[in-house]
Write a protein that holds these residues in place. Structure first.
Motif, PDB file in Angstrom:
ATOM      1  N   GLY A   9     -16.360  -0.777   4.715  1.00 37.51           N
ATOM      2  CA  GLY A   9     -15.595  -0.739   3.467  1.00 37.51           C
ATOM      3  C   GLY A   9     -15.070  -2.107   3.084  1.00 37.51           C
ATOM      4  O   GLY A   9     -15.163  -3.075   3.850  1.00 37.51           O
ATOM      5  N   ASP A  10     -14.462  -2.187   1.875  1.00 41.72           N
ATOM      6  CA  ASP A  10     -13.986  -3.489   1.406  1.00 41.72           C
ATOM      7  C   ASP A  10     -12.476  -3.665   1.532  1.00 41.72           C
ATOM      8  O   ASP A  10     -11.964  -4.779   1.416  1.00 41.72           O
ATOM      9  CB  ASP A  10     -14.421  -3.750  -0.042  1.00 41.72           C
ATOM     10  CG  ASP A  10     -13.940  -2.685  -1.021  1.00 41.72           C
ATOM     11  OD1 ASP A  10     -13.046  -1.890  -0.655  1.00 41.72           O
ATOM     12  OD2 ASP A  10     -14.459  -2.656  -2.150  1.00 41.72           O
ATOM     13  N   SER A  12      -9.892  -3.006  -0.401  1.00 43.09           N
ATOM     14  CA  SER A  12      -9.338  -3.672  -1.582  1.00 43.09           C
ATOM     15  C   SER A  12      -7.836  -3.482  -1.744  1.00 43.09           C
ATOM     16  O   SER A  12      -7.163  -4.327  -2.350  1.00 43.09           O
ATOM     17  CB  SER A  12     -10.063  -3.173  -2.838  1.00 43.09           C
ATOM     18  OG  SER A  12      -9.932  -1.766  -2.974  1.00 43.09           O
ATOM     19  N   THR A  18      -7.763  -9.014   2.493  1.00 36.36           N
ATOM     20  CA  THR A  18      -9.152  -8.585   2.688  1.00 36.36           C
ATOM     21  C   THR A  18     -10.078  -9.128   1.593  1.00 36.36           C
ATOM     22  O   THR A  18     -11.164  -8.601   1.388  1.00 36.36           O
ATOM     23  CB  THR A  18      -9.230  -7.049   2.735  1.00 36.36           C
ATOM     24  OG1 THR A  18      -8.512  -6.503   1.618  1.00 36.36           O
ATOM     25  CG2 THR A  18      -8.624  -6.524   4.018  1.00 36.36           C
ATOM     26  N   LYS A  19      -9.653 -10.184   0.945  1.00 35.88           N
ATOM     27  CA  LYS A  19     -10.508 -10.795  -0.076  1.00 35.88           C
ATOM     28  C   LYS A  19     -11.816 -11.283   0.534  1.00 35.88           C
ATOM     29  O   LYS A  19     -12.898 -11.081  -0.040  1.00 35.88           O
ATOM     30  CB  LYS A  19      -9.775 -11.958  -0.747  1.00 35.88           C
ATOM     31  CG  LYS A  19     -10.563 -12.608  -1.878  1.00 35.88           C
ATOM     32  CD  LYS A  19      -9.766 -13.730  -2.522  1.00 35.88           C
ATOM     33  CE  LYS A  19     -10.567 -14.401  -3.626  1.00 35.88           C
ATOM     34  NZ  LYS A  19      -9.821 -15.532  -4.257  1.00 35.88           N
ATOM     35  N   ASP A  20     -11.718 -11.917   1.700  1.00 36.21           N
ATOM     36  CA  ASP A  20     -12.912 -12.413   2.390  1.00 36.21           C
ATOM     37  C   ASP A  20     -12.987 -11.916   3.826  1.00 36.21           C
ATOM     38  O   ASP A  20     -13.776 -12.435   4.625  1.00 36.21           O
ATOM     39  CB  ASP A  20     -12.929 -13.954   2.394  1.00 36.21           C
ATOM     40  CG  ASP A  20     -12.957 -14.537   0.988  1.00 36.21           C
ATOM     41  OD1 ASP A  20     -13.853 -14.152   0.220  1.00 36.21           O
ATOM     42  OD2 ASP A  20     -12.068 -15.346   0.667  1.00 36.21           O
ATOM     43  N   PRO A  22     -13.177  -8.338   6.313  1.00 29.55           N
ATOM     44  CA  PRO A  22     -13.280  -6.884   6.422  1.00 29.55           C
ATOM     45  C   PRO A  22     -11.970  -6.285   6.951  1.00 29.55           C
ATOM     46  O   PRO A  22     -11.341  -6.849   7.849  1.00 29.55           O
ATOM     47  CB  PRO A  22     -14.416  -6.681   7.431  1.00 29.55           C
ATOM     48  CG  PRO A  22     -15.224  -7.943   7.363  1.00 29.55           C
ATOM     49  CD  PRO A  22     -14.217  -9.028   7.107  1.00 29.55           C
ATOM     50  N   LYS A  23     -11.564  -5.158   6.378  1.00 24.65           N
ATOM     51  CA  LYS A  23     -10.284  -4.568   6.771  1.00 24.65           C
ATOM     52  C   LYS A  23     -10.133  -4.350   8.270  1.00 24.65           C
ATOM     53  O   LYS A  23      -9.056  -4.588   8.819  1.00 24.65           O
ATOM     54  CB  LYS A  23     -10.052  -3.261   6.007  1.00 24.65           C
ATOM     55  CG  LYS A  23      -8.715  -2.614   6.337  1.00 24.65           C
ATOM     56  CD  LYS A  23      -8.242  -1.563   5.352  1.00 24.65           C
ATOM     57  CE  LYS A  23      -9.159  -0.423   5.156  1.00 24.65           C
ATOM     58  NZ  LYS A  23      -8.511   0.708   4.434  1.00 24.65           N
ATOM     59  N   PRO A  55     -19.702  -5.609   3.835  1.00 19.07           N
ATOM     60  CA  PRO A  55     -19.296  -6.889   3.244  1.00 19.07           C
ATOM     61  C   PRO A  55     -18.775  -7.868   4.296  1.00 19.07           C
ATOM     62  O   PRO A  55     -18.137  -7.458   5.268  1.00 19.07           O
ATOM     63  CB  PRO A  55     -18.169  -6.485   2.281  1.00 19.07           C
ATOM     64  CG  PRO A  55     -18.333  -5.021   2.048  1.00 19.07           C
ATOM     65  CD  PRO A  55     -18.941  -4.476   3.288  1.00 19.07           C
ATOM     66  N   ASN A  56     -19.070  -9.135   4.121  1.00 11.91           N
ATOM     67  CA  ASN A  56     -18.603 -10.196   5.026  1.00 11.91           C
ATOM     68  C   ASN A  56     -18.957  -9.902   6.488  1.00 11.91           C
ATOM     69  O   ASN A  56     -18.157 -10.125   7.396  1.00 11.91           O
ATOM     70  CB  ASN A  56     -17.089 -10.392   4.869  1.00 11.91           C
ATOM     71  CG  ASN A  56     -16.705 -10.851   3.477  1.00 11.91           C
ATOM     72  OD1 ASN A  56     -17.178 -11.879   3.000  1.00 11.91           O
ATOM     73  ND2 ASN A  56     -15.861 -10.085   2.802  1.00 11.91           N
ATOM     74  N   LYS A  57     -20.177  -9.448   6.694  1.00  7.73           N
ATOM     75  CA  LYS A  57     -20.594  -9.040   8.039  1.00  7.73           C
ATOM     76  C   LYS A  57     -20.551 -10.185   9.039  1.00  7.73           C
ATOM     77  O   LYS A  57     -20.376  -9.961  10.247  1.00  7.73           O
ATOM     78  CB  LYS A  57     -22.007  -8.448   7.995  1.00  7.73           C
ATOM     79  CG  LYS A  57     -23.105  -9.398   7.528  1.00  7.73           C
ATOM     80  CD  LYS A  57     -24.438  -8.668   7.444  1.00  7.73           C
ATOM     81  CE  LYS A  57     -25.545  -9.553   6.885  1.00  7.73           C
ATOM     82  NZ  LYS A  57     -25.899 -10.661   7.781  1.00  7.73           N
ATOM     83  N   HIS A  74     -23.204  -1.330  -0.979  1.00 13.00           N
ATOM     84  CA  HIS A  74     -22.742  -1.403  -2.368  1.00 13.00           C
ATOM     85  C   HIS A  74     -23.278  -0.246  -3.211  1.00 13.00           C
ATOM     86  O   HIS A  74     -22.845  -0.060  -4.350  1.00 13.00           O
ATOM     87  CB  HIS A  74     -23.188  -2.733  -2.987  1.00 13.00           C
ATOM     88  CG  HIS A  74     -24.670  -2.964  -2.922  1.00 13.00           C
ATOM     89  ND1 HIS A  74     -25.315  -3.286  -1.742  1.00 13.00           N
ATOM     90  CD2 HIS A  74     -25.633  -2.919  -3.878  1.00 13.00           C
ATOM     91  CE1 HIS A  74     -26.604  -3.431  -1.978  1.00 13.00           C
ATOM     92  NE2 HIS A  74     -26.829  -3.200  -3.251  1.00 13.00           N
TER      93      HIS A  74
END
Length: 247
Positions: A9-10, A12, A18-20, A22-23, A55-57, A74
């Motif tokens: 997940g992102d 948000s 968590t802009k860049d 991962p949570k 995201p950001n893996k 996505h």
């Protein structure tokens, strides 16, 4: 036994944190959420850990885990991410959201469950929402339970006479047979993506709770694993502060 952590997940609602990032990598008193999860799994004898990332893996640098990159993160929601690890659905597995921390007591209760499909449930859930304004009660994933079986799981459920009402922690335990039942049901709904799917607009946009409801509606027994102990879901800045106070 193995563990699968959904970490694609992102995040948000945690804003710039968590802009860049991962949570699951957000820090809670010197250790990230996912490091705390992995530590709890290992303390309870689970050494095979699969982490589904999106995201950001490249930010994930943990050792002794297997990563699965959800390249379509996505395009779908939580259920689709989970099924990226479908090849691991065999023998006993514990599935966990990537933003949940539980103590050893709770993890032991989950692991010791012998149900084919067991869902971790907190019957004292309402205390978690005292003074919690950023993530209010209507957003809780709740389950109605009767005769030790889940009958409904979704947000914003009300108490019903002669039923128990509890909050879903975001953790599921499956036996080998439970894995087969879930995979079979998922294959059936995935091939019939022609409209709404429980609380989702389609099976592509479904969450794990939608899949659990599909199992229930298909007359497959889904059992509650009633837990007691310390746990938290970290969805907002307010939740993060509570987690730091708790852990």
């Amino acid at each position: 036994m193995k563990a699968i952590i959904i970490a694609a997940g992102d995040g948000s609602r945690l804003g710039n944190l968590t802009k860049d990032l991962p949570k699951p990598l957000v820090d809670v008193n010197g250790k990230s959420i996912i490091e705390r999860q992995i530590s709890t799994f290992k303390k309870n004898g689970i050494d095979e850990i699969i982490v589904i990332i999106g995201p950001n893996k490249d930010k994930f640098q943990l050792n002794d885990v297997e990563y699965i990159f959800d390249k379509n993160f996505h395009e779908h929601e939580q259920l689709g991410s989970l099924m990226a690890a479908g090849k691991h659905f065999q023998n006993d597995i514990v599935i966990s959201f990537g933003d949940v921390i539980v103590d050893n007591k709770i993890m032991k209760q989950i692991i010791e469950s012998t149900y084919d499909i067991g869902v971790a449930i907190d019957l004292k859930w309402e205390k978690n929402y005292e003074n919690r304004t950023q993530h209010p009660k209507p957003e809780a994933d709740l389950a109605l339970i009767k005769s030790n079986k889940l009958t409904k799981i979704k947000k914003n459920l009300d108490y019903v006479e002669n039923y128990q009402l509890g909050e879903f922690l975001g953790i599921v335990k499956l036996s080998d047979n439970g894995c087969k039942l879930l995979l079979k049901s998922y294959d059936e709904i995935r091939n019939d993506d022609n409209g709404g799917f429980h609380d989702a607009e389609s099976s592509t946009k479904a969450y794990l709770t939608d899949m659990i409801q599909e199992l229930i509606d298909s007359k497959i027994e889904v059992k509650p694993i009633f837990i007691s102990g310390k746990w938290c879901e970290i969805d907002t800045i307010e939740d993060l502060k509570s987690a730091k106070d708790m852990f």
